[in-house]
Design a protein around this motif. Sequence first.
Motif, PDB file in Angstrom:
ATOM      1  N   GLY A 266      -3.352   2.715  12.166  1.00  0.00           N
ATOM      2  CA  GLY A 266      -2.918   1.551  12.920  1.00  0.00           C
ATOM      3  C   GLY A 266      -3.817   0.353  12.701  1.00  0.00           C
ATOM      4  N   ALA A 267      -5.137   0.591  12.639  1.00  0.00           N
ATOM      5  CA  ALA A 267      -6.077  -0.503  12.387  1.00  0.00           C
ATOM      6  C   ALA A 267      -5.867  -1.095  10.991  1.00  0.00           C
ATOM      7  N   ALA A 268      -5.628  -0.228  10.001  1.00  0.00           N
ATOM      8  CA  ALA A 268      -5.369  -0.718   8.646  1.00  0.00           C
ATOM      9  C   ALA A 268      -4.056  -1.489   8.596  1.00  0.00           C
ATOM     10  N   ALA A 269      -3.057  -0.985   9.321  1.00  0.00           N
ATOM     11  CA  ALA A 269      -1.746  -1.643   9.326  1.00  0.00           C
ATOM     12  C   ALA A 269      -1.838  -3.043   9.916  1.00  0.00           C
ATOM     13  N   GLN A 270      -2.699  -3.240  10.908  1.00  0.00           N
ATOM     14  CA  GLN A 270      -2.825  -4.552  11.538  1.00  0.00           C
ATOM     15  C   GLN A 270      -3.267  -5.605  10.530  1.00  0.00           C
ATOM     16  N   VAL A 271      -4.204  -5.233   9.651  1.00  0.00           N
ATOM     17  CA  VAL A 271      -4.686  -6.171   8.630  1.00  0.00           C
ATOM     18  C   VAL A 271      -3.632  -6.392   7.550  1.00  0.00           C
ATOM     19  N   TRP A 272      -3.051  -5.303   7.067  1.00  0.00           N
ATOM     20  CA  TRP A 272      -2.161  -5.415   5.921  1.00  0.00           C
ATOM     21  C   TRP A 272      -0.782  -5.921   6.288  1.00  0.00           C
ATOM     22  N   ARG A 273      -0.368  -5.754   7.544  1.00  0.00           N
ATOM     23  CA  ARG A 273       0.901  -6.337   7.962  1.00  0.00           C
ATOM     24  C   ARG A 273       0.857  -7.862   7.834  1.00  0.00           C
ATOM     25  N   SER A 274      -0.285  -8.463   8.202  1.00  0.00           N
ATOM     26  CA  SER A 274      -0.431  -9.913   8.081  1.00  0.00           C
ATOM     27  C   SER A 274      -0.403 -10.348   6.624  1.00  0.00           C
ATOM     28  N   ARG A 275      -1.077  -9.605   5.774  1.00  0.00           N
ATOM     29  CA  ARG A 275      -1.100  -9.967   4.355  1.00  0.00           C
ATOM     30  C   ARG A 275       0.283  -9.806   3.729  1.00  0.00           C
ATOM     31  N   CYS A 276       1.019  -8.781   4.145  1.00  0.00           N
ATOM     32  CA  CYS A 276       2.364  -8.591   3.616  1.00  0.00           C
ATOM     33  C   CYS A 276       3.304  -9.696   4.094  1.00  0.00           C
ATOM     34  N   GLN A 277       3.184 -10.093   5.357  1.00  0.00           N
ATOM     35  CA  GLN A 277       4.009 -11.177   5.874  1.00  0.00           C
ATOM     36  C   GLN A 277       3.769 -12.468   5.094  1.00  0.00           C
ATOM     37  N   ALA A 278       2.523 -12.724   4.743  1.00  0.00           N
ATOM     38  CA  ALA A 278       2.205 -13.921   3.967  1.00  0.00           C
ATOM     39  C   ALA A 278       2.864 -13.891   2.596  1.00  0.00           C
ATOM     40  N   ALA A 279       3.085 -12.680   2.061  1.00  0.00           N
ATOM     41  CA  ALA A 279       3.722 -12.536   0.751  1.00  0.00           C
ATOM     42  C   ALA A 279       5.212 -12.250   0.868  1.00  0.00           C
ATOM     43  N   ASP A 280       5.769 -12.352   2.105  1.00  0.00           N
ATOM     44  CA  ASP A 280       7.188 -12.084   2.368  1.00  0.00           C
ATOM     45  C   ASP A 280       7.567 -10.656   1.972  1.00  0.00           C
ATOM     46  N   VAL A 281       6.637  -9.731   2.223  1.00  0.00           N
ATOM     47  CA  VAL A 281       6.874  -8.313   1.961  1.00  0.00           C
ATOM     48  C   VAL A 281       6.929  -7.583   3.300  1.00  0.00           C
ATOM     49  N   GLU A 282       7.911  -6.707   3.455  1.00  0.00           N
ATOM     50  CA  GLU A 282       8.047  -5.946   4.696  1.00  0.00           C
ATOM     51  C   GLU A 282       7.014  -4.827   4.741  1.00  0.00           C
ATOM     52  N   PHE A 283       6.345  -4.674   5.872  1.00  0.00           N
ATOM     53  CA  PHE A 283       5.364  -3.600   6.048  1.00  0.00           C
ATOM     54  C   PHE A 283       5.819  -2.701   7.189  1.00  0.00           C
ATOM     55  N   ARG A 284       5.801  -1.392   6.954  1.00  0.00           N
ATOM     56  CA  ARG A 284       6.189  -0.436   7.993  1.00  0.00           C
ATOM     57  C   ARG A 284       5.139   0.658   8.105  1.00  0.00           C
ATOM     58  N   LEU A 285       4.880   1.069   9.320  1.00  0.00           N
ATOM     59  CA  LEU A 285       3.953   2.166   9.593  1.00  0.00           C
ATOM     60  C   LEU A 285       4.741   3.314  10.195  1.00  0.00           C
ATOM     61  N   GLU A 286       4.636   4.474   9.571  1.00  0.00           N
ATOM     62  CA  GLU A 286       5.285   5.685  10.073  1.00  0.00           C
ATOM     63  C   GLU A 286       4.187   6.648  10.489  1.00  0.00           C
ATOM     64  N   ALA A 287       3.905   6.677  11.789  1.00  0.00           N
ATOM     65  CA  ALA A 287       2.831   7.524  12.310  1.00  0.00           C
ATOM     66  C   ALA A 287       3.222   8.034  13.686  1.00  0.00           C
ATOM     67  N   PRO A 288       2.849   9.243  14.013  1.00  0.00           N
ATOM     68  CA  PRO A 288       3.176   9.782  15.339  1.00  0.00           C
ATOM     69  C   PRO A 288       2.350   9.096  16.420  1.00  0.00           C
ATOM     70  N   SER A 289       2.867   9.111  17.641  1.00  0.00           N
ATOM     71  CA  SER A 289       2.129   8.530  18.759  1.00  0.00           C
ATOM     72  C   SER A 289       0.967   9.409  19.192  1.00  0.00           C
ATOM     73  N   SER A 290       1.060  10.704  18.908  1.00  0.00           N
ATOM     74  CA  SER A 290      -0.013  11.629  19.261  1.00  0.00           C
ATOM     75  C   SER A 290      -1.121  11.575  18.208  1.00  0.00           C
TER      76      SER A 290
END
Length: 292
Positions: free
Chosen positions: A144-168
Amino acid sequence: IALGGLLAQRISRPLRRTARAAHSLAQGRRDVEVTPEGPAEVAEVGAAVNTLASALSRSEARQREFLLSVSHDLRTPLTAISGYAESLAQGVVPPEQASSVGAVMLQEAQRLNRMVADLLDLARLDAAEFRIDLIDVDVSELAGAAAQVWRSRCQAADVEFRLEAPSSPICCHTDPSRVRQILDGLFENALRVTPPGAPIILSVRAEAGLQTVLLEVRDGGPGLTDADLAVAFERSVLFERYRGIRQVGTGLGLAIVDGLTRRLGGTMEAGHSAEGGARFTVRLPADWSVSG
């Protein structure tokens, strides 16, 4: 006297050639090669110079690769820090988000500090391996911490970012900093080749019954051929294959990721993704020690 002169000439001629080769090595040439000839002892000196030239060439190549790998690893946290700092300076970040942005910048700065510390350790000890600090880690939280950084970078490049991780939580005894390096390396590789509108997916799960944690990065880029998969983690092979055809990095990113994964007791696999691009799967033992 004549025989002595012939013998001295037979010994001195290869020695003079060997001496010239040694001087060329001292001046920086590495393509030096001496033909071992003359008495056994003199031929052995020539062979030793050839061995020295080969060793120097390999050592300098490793140094160049090391410098490239260092720049590759340092680029990600520097990019994150500078990007968030620019947003703060321009007033783009709302006041209520300033603390969370500052926390991300602090985290990336700490990761950068860890990498610099590794460089100092390597310089002092002349070590070939990175230090590993094992602790109990929630891999879902780390992802989740990695996704927070890379989601922003992907948005800047108009690339969709998705995280598939369990809540547990997904517990793993490993080095979280090294796992982040692995993820950052895979994201850097994926974002470089993924076109706008295509996705990058991070999937995290525990493999039931295998005591293994699986991290998978998939993308919608051009992907790899079956021939590419066999050499995906060899240094600079894909770089040389696709230079001038698609955007490439230093050619060391995937090799670094593979080396870090093996250092953590895991395995790395390259494949084809359902999204049409490449898939890189990291399997880490849930409970591992360096001695294991």
